[in-house]
Every structure is written in C-alpha cells, then in structure tokens.
Design an enzyme around this catalytic site. Structure first.
Site, PDB file in Angstrom:
ATOM      1  N   GLY A   1       0.815  -1.206   0.000  1.00 17.29           N
ATOM      2  CA  GLY A   1       0.000   0.000   0.000  1.00 17.29           C
ATOM      3  C   GLY A   1       0.852   1.261   0.000  1.00 17.29           C
ATOM      4  O   GLY A   1       0.563   2.233  -0.718  1.00 17.29           O
ATOM      5  N   ASP A   2       1.916   1.249   0.795  1.00 16.24           N
ATOM      6  CA  ASP A   2       2.822   2.404   0.842  1.00 16.24           C
ATOM      7  C   ASP A   2       3.475   2.611  -0.524  1.00 16.24           C
ATOM      8  O   ASP A   2       3.702   3.740  -0.964  1.00 16.24           O
ATOM      9  CB  ASP A   2       3.918   2.193   1.890  1.00 16.24           C
ATOM     10  CG  ASP A   2       3.342   1.793   3.243  1.00 16.24           C
ATOM     11  OD1 ASP A   2       2.242   2.257   3.572  1.00 16.24           O
ATOM     12  OD2 ASP A   2       3.995   1.001   3.949  1.00 16.24           O
TER      13      ASP A   2
END
Lengths: 306, 306
Positions: free
Chosen positions: A249-250
C-alpha cells in the site's frame, strides 16, 4: 518537495529460523535482514527507487534511530527527523510457515518534541506534498494528524493521508490530495460488506463527494480503482506470486504521488502506483527499481463505464 | 590489567509481551530492555560493579557494535574491540511463562580481522589476566582459543577459560589460572553422573592434577566448591529466589578474578565469586553493586575435610 511523515518508525528485524520456532526453547537463525520500517519511510524508500526526492520527517531516537537515518541517507532520502531521548523501536518479524511479529510501543514523545515537529511544518510552501502515514506512538494527542493537516493547508501545500477509521474520515473536509483505503478498510469505514466492483464504485465515489481529491481503493489480486472528479479507472498488473503484502500500500502511495508530482498526469500516476504496489507484493522487501520497471510493462488501465 | 575476550558478543533484546506469545500473529510488547551480551562482556560488567578496571576485547561491528561499546564505556569498562564489517548480532529473548530465545550467528570474521585481534595479545605483560569466555562465531579456526592461550603464556600473563568440552580439556596443560565448570558440564566432561559432593571432589581434584591452578565447580542451590593445591573449600550463599541463571557463572568468574587480582587472597576471591554469582541469580539482569554487597554478608565458606 514531497515530505513523508512517520511518527512511530522502527527497525524491522526480520529473522529466518533454521527450524520452526519452538516456544520456551533456544532457537537459532542463520539468516536475517534489518530494514528501516514505517509507512512514511516505505513511501520515501520507493520514491528513491523512482529517483524522486523526498524528505522523511517524524521522531527517531538512540542508536536504532541513527541506523534508520543512515539507511535512508544511504538510499538518497533526505531526513529531517526530530530526535527524541528513547530508542526507536525494534520490531521482530519471524518468518516461517506463518509470520510471527513482535512489535514495540515506540518512544514517548514529550510536548516539546511534538512542538518541534509541528514547527517544521511552518516552512512548507505551495506545491509541497506531505504524506501522513501510519500509527501514532503513545503520548501523542488524538488530534495530532489534524493539527498537522491544518498547518499544511494553511501553507497551501497538499497532503495524502494513509490511515484508517475516524482519523481518515475527519481528514476529508480538508480535501486530501489522495487517500488509499484497501477493500477491508473500506468495509470498516462504511460498516458494510463490499463484494463487487460496483459496490467499490459506490463507496469510492462517496469519499470523493466528502472531499477527497483522489481515491485509490486497492483490492489485492483484483487490482485497484482510482476515483477522480474527471473519471473512474480500474487498473491491474499481470498476476504474480504474492511474497509480501507489507508495504504494498505504501508503494502504491509513493508511485502515485511521485509520478503525479513529476508529470501532472493522473493516469500515468495511477500506472506507477499499480506497478510499485504489485512489485512490492512480489518481493521479499520493498520493490527495487528493476522490479518496478518490469511490472510497469504489464499494467492495464481501463476507464470504468457504468 | 584484566582483559575479557568475547568473540561473538550480542545485544540482548529482552521483550516482555503483553499477552502470551502467539505464533503466526502480531504480538505487542510494552516493556523491553537492551543489554550488552556475551560471557566476557558479562565479566567486565560485574568487574565494573566491583570498581575493578578491565578492558573488553573481541569483535564488534556496525550500529549494534557501536551500541555495545557505548554501553560498556558508560559503565566505565575500557574497550579495545576489533571492528568488523557486519553488524554485531541481536539476540531476542522473549520473557513469558517460559523463555524463548532467538539467537543470531554473528558476523563472519576474516583472517585479517583474526590477525588483528591476535596482535593485540602481543602487548600483554606479566601479571595480566585474560578471561576467555563463550562461543566462537562461525569462520574462526577451531584452535583459535589455543592460539590465544599460547601467546598469553608466552608473555607470562595468566588466563581463565570458561568454555566446555575438548576446548576446556586442551587448555589444561597450559595451566589456566581458573576454570569454572558447573556440575552439568563436569558430568559431560567425564561422561558420568555426579550426584554427591564426594564425586565433585574426585573430578575437581582430577582437573587440578591435569593442570588447572584453581577450579570452581558451581552447583546451583548447593553452592560451589573451590579446588586449589592448598586446599578444597565449599561455599554457599543464603538461599534466595532464582530469577535468572544467565550470567551467574560469568559473575562468579568476575568476582573471583577481580578480587584475587586486588587482594591475592584466595578465600576472599571465592567469597566474592559466590556473592557475585548468587546476586546475579537473584536479579533480572546482571547483579549490581548493592545486591552483591548484600549477598556478601550471607556467604559461608568451609574447608572440605575428608
């Protein structure tokens, strides 16, 4: 400039035991890695793979904090952390048939140190982008992110917030440049079951209407959807073997933010977002440049038609 | 000067989970400690509690090695480690109903770095005492301790070796100033069962005859026996609650060596040996000065009469 904020960073000490871990026993490891950990730091690391400058902000302390700064500087990430007294935490990740994690609480942050971080935000300029990501260490006031957001918007900078629940919802009225819930987080936000792309579209659009300027909803192997006021897109990468969902996600946030800052092209930003997220999911640690470029060739993006 | 040698030191990262550890899950800790670890380092730390100078030798590397040096210097222990490229290992000790340990292998030591440590031994002088304690990291030759012992005796210094098995037996012909097997180790050395003080006396005396100048056999709650060419002694402390057996043996070595160096009084050295060992066994970490002084009042020593 892109700034990333990690309030509670860590060293991730990843150990591979020679035999399955036995509780109550002495276990030996012959392989291990140490990574700088934390969501904002992950974003900075991926930006660095894309050769995009960023500055990492947050709180670090002690010899573990020194390691973290050194690792980021070695990767050409600028750092402007506030130094605290206690050591930055070490999180132990035991790899085996299943992954066992042992996470520390992180240093206590005094009001003086909080103020020192806040004061760094007074130097922000129009065009700057600030990525706020991850949990808060104990001792920070509940509205700490909101304090930062007020300053960011006062200065004409934009922000991206990667967090969950009330924290995320409260940020919407300040028009975050991007939010990136995954499907599970979206279900939690709306206390509902989301089992189709149509349902994702309904709630993604609602987040836009509530104030978000862009919304990416990641859906694991089903790719991701991007919501903008100009249109909705679905994108995916060629399927690969999922090695590690941590940091995916990052990586999406980094790909989107960095590419948009450089190209102002929203579809190109989404393409990089998907490539970075998938490449990390296919890697042991965060993705490196070569992996991202390989996956980039496999990305397909389609406008959503209702 | 007393020198302690720790070939494979560590940071001991002791974590106290909030709930019993669940494999395959995310576990949280709110309390932890970090200690400089390794048998020779333990000896130096106890010597420092007794206000006796020592210099710690061995191999350290990276940011974890820097932490180790800093911790020792903060405790007034001199350090003259050889610096290696890889990080000093982090051993994780999970405290709970039972203790789970996850130990790393330690850095690889190149022949150049081995030679660098050996060369430090050429500065030894008559009257110096060198404590050799603990395991060797991978990559060191099997006879590394023997190489060091040859140099130590050439220089007219004495040595204490706290290791087991063949390594210990081979050292005897070089007349170690002290060896300190516990009862289990004595059983292993002689491949026998030792279930009485009379049996301990038989094997302790044999170690003297094979070359050791002093032998201490520690026997847990049954105290310890000291063998010298002038006499045999049994000593014990007032029983207390066993909190931690790790480092108790190292504490005994420190108490004996440091006190003998200062007083040349073998009974006084044995008294401090028992006090330091017991005080550590009654503490969470190694004993501190106050604990040692308290236990010292409870020590009884009797000559062994056959």
């Amino acid at each position: 400039m892109i700034y990333t904020v990690t309030l509670n960073p860590s060293i991730d000490y990843v150990v591979y035991p020679d035999e399955p871990i036995q509780l109550g026993q002495l276990n030996r490891i012959s392989k291990h890695h140490k990574y700088p950990g934390g969501k904002g730091i992950n974003v900075s690391r991926i930006l660095s793979e894309l050769a995009i400058e960023s500055t990492a902000l947050g709180f670090v302390g002690g010899f573990t904090g020194d390691f973290l700064k050194q690792q980021l500087q070695d990767r050409a990430v600028s750092t402007a952390f506030v130094e605290v007294e206690e050591d930055t935490r070490i999180n132990v990740k035991i790899k085996g048939e299943s992954e066992t994690e042992i996470n520390g609480a992180g240093p206590h942050i005094t009001p003086e140190k909080q103020a020192e971080l806040v004061s760094k935000f007074r130097q922000l300029k129009q065009g700057d982008i600030v990525v706020l990501a991850g949990s808060k260490p104990s001792g920070l006031p509940g509205d700490f992110y909101q304090q930062l957001i007020r300053l960011i918007t006062e200065k004409g900078a934009s922000f991206i917030i990667d967090t969950t629940g009330d924290e995320l919802m409260q940020s919407l009225e300040h028009q975050p440049f991007l939010i990136k819930p995954n499907r599970d987080e979206l279900e939690e936000l709306y206390e509902t079951v989301i089992d189709s792309k149509e349902a994702v579209v309904q709630y993604g659009r609602d987040l836009l209407n509530k104030g978000a300027r862009h919304v990416i909803v990641s859906m694991g192997k089903d790719g991701a959807m991007l919501f903008t006021h100009e249109g909705i897109y679905h994108g995916s990468a060629k399927p690969g073997r999922l090695v590690n969902s941590v940091g995916a996600g990052d990586s999406m946030v980094a790909g989107f933010t960095g590419t948009f800052e450089q190209t102002k092209d929203i579809k190109e930003a989404f393409r990089y977002s998907l490539a970075c997220g998938s490449a990390t999911a296919f890697s042991e640690d965060l993705a490196v440049k070569e992996d991202i470029e390989k996956v980039l060739q496999t990305i397909t993006i389609k406008q959503w038609e209702e």
